[in-house]
Design an enzyme around this catalytic site. Structure first.
Site, PDB file in Angstrom:
ATOM      1  N   HIS A   1      38.101  44.956  46.317  1.00 26.20           N
ATOM      2  CA  HIS A   1      37.108  44.570  45.443  1.00 26.20           C
ATOM      3  C   HIS A   1      36.112  43.856  47.204  1.00 26.20           C
ATOM      4  CE1 HIS A   1      37.226  44.424  41.085  1.00 26.20           C
ATOM      5  NE2 HIS A   1      38.923  44.085  41.385  1.00 26.20           N
TER       6      HIS A   1
ATOM      7  N   GLU B   1      38.527  40.095  42.714  1.00 23.06           N
ATOM      8  CA  GLU B   1      37.546  39.734  43.026  1.00 23.06           C
ATOM      9  C   GLU B   1      37.589  38.733  43.197  1.00 23.06           C
ATOM     10  OE1 GLU B   1      35.622  39.382  45.541  1.00 23.06           O
ATOM     11  OE2 GLU B   1      33.505  40.907  45.076  1.00 23.06           O
TER      12      GLU B   1
END
Length: 206
Positions: free
Chosen positions: A158, A88
């Protein structure tokens, strides 16, 4: 030749539930997140999808989502490649802050800029442009060649690392991609042309 690429955002995490900036902090899935991952696997199985290789990030919420999906597909032995290139976006100093508290501390306009601009990073963190700068070279060298060679590839990652991929795959601008919302645990199916452009896209939401 079937050039199949399937992207899945991880299921709801413990910090998604608490409305916290998560970034590279390694949190697990909630019961809802595990159920979302299970449903993703069930949807893929019902439509007959099979995979040759899977990619995921260095964070357990994405890895656990992938593991649940592969379990539903009966593909526990599928080769899985883990790399922090797919992590992420790093939220830097915002990591661990409640999003409402961050708005109080820094101001609503500033937090909105950090979250929704393409190239303005939060303090000590990454913008979406920075995230793309590490995700896209990895896609070009490790993932895309497998897809174009005819391997069926699954990626569990993500919201922002997948936004970076989608921006590249669909040829979107930075302004266009920041408006794209990705639901947790919902497969996005791409079939690519031999030049890597999109031949067909299907979103399994709903």
């Amino acid at each position: 030749m079937d050039r199949l690429l399937v992207l899945v955002r991880h299921g709801q995490s413990e910090w998604n539930l608490k409305n916290l900036f998560t970034g590279w902090h390694d949190v697990g899935l909630t019961d809802t997140g595990r159920a979302e991952a299970k449903k993703a696997g069930e949807l893929l199985k019902a439509d007959g999808y099979k995979f040759d290789v899977a990619f995921t990030s260095d964070l357990k919420r994405a890895q656990d989502t992938l593991k649940i999906i592969l379990g539903e597909l009966g593909a526990d032995n599928l080769p899985v490649i883990k790399d922090q290139a797919l992590n992420e976006r790093d939220y830097g100093d915002l990591t661990g802050l409640n999003k409402d508290d961050a708005r109080e501390k820094f101001g609503e306009d500033q937090v909105h800029i950090w979250r929704r601009s393409f190239d303005v990073p939060p303090p000590g963190g990454e913008s979406l442009k920075d995230t793309a700068a590490r995700v896209l070279p990895y896609y070009e060298t490790e993932i895309k060649p497998k897809v174009l060679a005819g391997e069926k590839v699954l990626v569990a990652a993500h919201g922002n690392s997948l936004r970076a991929l989608i921006m590249e795959i669909e040829g979107l601008s930075g302004e266009e991609i920041i408006k794209r919302e990705l639901a947790t645990g919902v497969p996005i199916i791409y079939r690519l042309n031999k030049d890597g452009s999109v031949a067909e896209k299907k979103d399994m939401a709903g």
